[in-house]
Design a protein around this motif. Structure first.
Motif, mmCIF file in Angstrom:
data_model
loop_
_atom_site.group_PDB
_atom_site.id
_atom_site.type_symbol
_atom_site.label_atom_id
_atom_site.label_comp_id
_atom_site.label_asym_id
_atom_site.label_seq_id
_atom_site.Cartn_x
_atom_site.Cartn_y
_atom_site.Cartn_z
ATOM 1 N N SER A 206 -49.296 4.020 -20.014
ATOM 2 C CA SER A 206 -47.904 3.897 -19.583
ATOM 3 C C SER A 206 -47.047 3.391 -20.728
ATOM 4 O O SER A 206 -47.552 2.945 -21.769
ATOM 5 N N ASP A 207 -45.715 3.447 -20.528
ATOM 6 C CA ASP A 207 -44.799 2.895 -21.530
ATOM 7 C C ASP A 207 -45.082 1.420 -21.767
ATOM 8 O O ASP A 207 -44.960 0.927 -22.893
ATOM 9 N N ASP A 208 -45.456 0.707 -20.710
ATOM 10 C CA ASP A 208 -45.759 -0.722 -20.865
ATOM 11 C C ASP A 208 -46.959 -0.938 -21.782
ATOM 12 O O ASP A 208 -46.985 -1.887 -22.578
ATOM 13 N N ASP A 209 -47.969 -0.059 -21.681
ATOM 14 C CA ASP A 209 -49.128 -0.158 -22.574
ATOM 15 C C ASP A 209 -48.722 0.069 -24.022
ATOM 16 O O ASP A 209 -49.182 -0.634 -24.927
ATOM 17 N N VAL A 210 -47.865 1.062 -24.227
ATOM 18 C CA VAL A 210 -47.399 1.355 -25.586
ATOM 19 C C VAL A 210 -46.570 0.185 -26.107
ATOM 20 O O VAL A 210 -46.707 -0.232 -27.267
ATOM 21 N N LYS A 211 -45.705 -0.363 -25.262
ATOM 22 C CA LYS A 211 -44.894 -1.517 -25.671
ATOM 23 C C LYS A 211 -45.777 -2.691 -26.075
ATOM 24 O O LYS A 211 -45.522 -3.347 -27.094
ATOM 25 N N ASN A 212 -46.807 -2.944 -25.307
ATOM 26 C CA ASN A 212 -47.703 -4.059 -25.631
ATOM 27 C C ASN A 212 -48.427 -3.811 -26.952
ATOM 28 O O ASN A 212 -48.639 -4.747 -27.739
ATOM 29 N N PHE A 213 -48.800 -2.548 -27.196
ATOM 30 C CA PHE A 213 -49.436 -2.219 -28.474
ATOM 31 C C PHE A 213 -48.469 -2.483 -29.630
ATOM 32 O O PHE A 213 -48.848 -3.060 -30.653
ATOM 33 N N ILE A 214 -47.217 -2.080 -29.466
ATOM 34 C CA ILE A 214 -46.218 -2.304 -30.512
ATOM 35 C C ILE A 214 -45.994 -3.796 -30.729
ATOM 36 O O ILE A 214 -45.929 -4.277 -31.864
ATOM 37 N N ALA B 95 -39.470 6.595 -29.947
ATOM 38 C CA ALA B 95 -38.513 6.434 -28.850
ATOM 39 C C ALA B 95 -38.736 5.103 -28.128
ATOM 40 O O ALA B 95 -37.776 4.390 -27.797
ATOM 41 N N VAL B 96 -40.000 4.761 -27.889
ATOM 42 C CA VAL B 96 -40.303 3.482 -27.244
ATOM 43 C C VAL B 96 -39.878 2.329 -28.145
ATOM 44 O O VAL B 96 -39.262 1.355 -27.692
ATOM 45 N N ALA B 97 -40.195 2.433 -29.441
ATOM 46 C CA ALA B 97 -39.834 1.374 -30.382
ATOM 47 C C ALA B 97 -38.324 1.204 -30.476
ATOM 48 O O ALA B 97 -37.818 0.070 -30.557
ATOM 49 N N THR B 98 -37.588 2.310 -30.458
ATOM 50 C CA THR B 98 -36.124 2.239 -30.509
ATOM 51 C C THR B 98 -35.567 1.478 -29.314
ATOM 52 O O THR B 98 -34.670 0.624 -29.455
ATOM 53 N N LYS B 99 -36.074 1.762 -28.139
ATOM 54 C CA LYS B 99 -35.605 1.059 -26.942
ATOM 55 C C LYS B 99 -35.930 -0.431 -27.018
ATOM 56 O O LYS B 99 -35.113 -1.278 -26.626
#
Length: 267
Positions: free
Chosen positions: A46-54, A154-158
């Protein structure tokens, strides 16, 4: 050392023959099976998983750039993947995790000249970290869309929008180059002229945007060979030139300044 190799491979395109640079790049991503496996695993997250990785693998940086008032999540020497094995990086090459000098110049120019974007509909093409889009929104753009074909960008930009007390901006991940252009008042391009084929496609598409909608196009670039040697260079008017901070000069192998240009196909 993953990050230093990735960074060098990208920058060497400015200094050596394309075939050599391509060879070096291929060495960086040679273990494609493991990399593809990681990508497959993370693409189901999910986006949350990607956010946590970042969050786990970047550092919040607001200094050592032309825009200290903008905070970004970047990969630095304090981060795991600065020295990690390249095959363990689970996504495509993280161009979004470096604050490239062309993007720095664009963002600085917008912050110094808020009237450029105020009240206008803005597209940040190849947004990377989203710094130029953030600068446009901070200076009063009525609408800002960030675009990057890398969904992680895109996730990093947000996330970077939130770091700067902004609502997350809409981020498109389709390749817009060659599509029928929307009615943008202003298009921003930072560090996009690193490949001759890409530069050719940009040149043609930007001409269409200007002829069809009267779009203003601003380009940030530190003087890469592919940019300086392209036909588009003859159709540019310099708007501003910024000396790069010492740390950015060191990271970019001797580049000392970055310039903002306005694209004028009628020249």
């Amino acid at each position: 050392m993953f990050w230093s190799k990735f960074y060098h491979v990208f920058l060497c395109r400015q200094h050596v023959h394309t075939k050599i640079a391509t060879c070096l790049r291929n060495r960086l991503i040679s273990k494609s099976f493991k990399r593809a496996t990681f990508h497959l695993l993370f693409s189901t997250k999910s986006d949350d998983d990607v956010k946590n990785f970042i969050i786990d693998n970047t550092e919040i940086v607001s200094s050592r750039s032309l825009t200290p008032e903008i905070s970004l999540r970047l990969i630095t020497p304090n981060c795991r993947f600065w020295t990690e094995k390249p095959e363990l990086w689970p996504f495509s090459d993280p161009f979004w995790a470096i604050y490239w000098p062309g993007g720095q110049a664009l963002a600085r120019y917008l912050l110094n000249n808020p009237g450029v974007s105020r009240g206008r509909k803005v597209l940040d093409l190849g947004c990377g970290s989203g710094a130029s889009a953030i600068a446009a929104k901070l200076t009063g753009a009525s609408s800002v869309v960030a675009n990057d074909i890398d969904p992680i960008a895109a996730v990093a930009t947000k996330m970077n929008c939130e770091l700067n007390d902004l609502e997350p901006l809409p981020c498109l991940t389709e390749n817009m180059i060659g599509l029928v252009p929307d009615q943008w008042d202003l298009i921003l391009l930072g560090d996009m002229f690193y490949d001759e084929v890409l530069a050719d496609g940009l040149h043609q598409w930007l001409q269409t945007c200007i002829v069809t909608h009267g779009t203003q196009v601003l380009i940030g670039d530190p003087g890469r060979a592919q940019f300086e040697g392209h036909d588009i260079r003859k159709r540019l008017l310099e708007q501003a030139c910024f000396e790069l901070p010492d740390s950015v000069k060191e990271e970019n192998y001797g580049l000392t300044s970055s310039t903002v240009w306005c694209y004028r196909p009628d020249l």
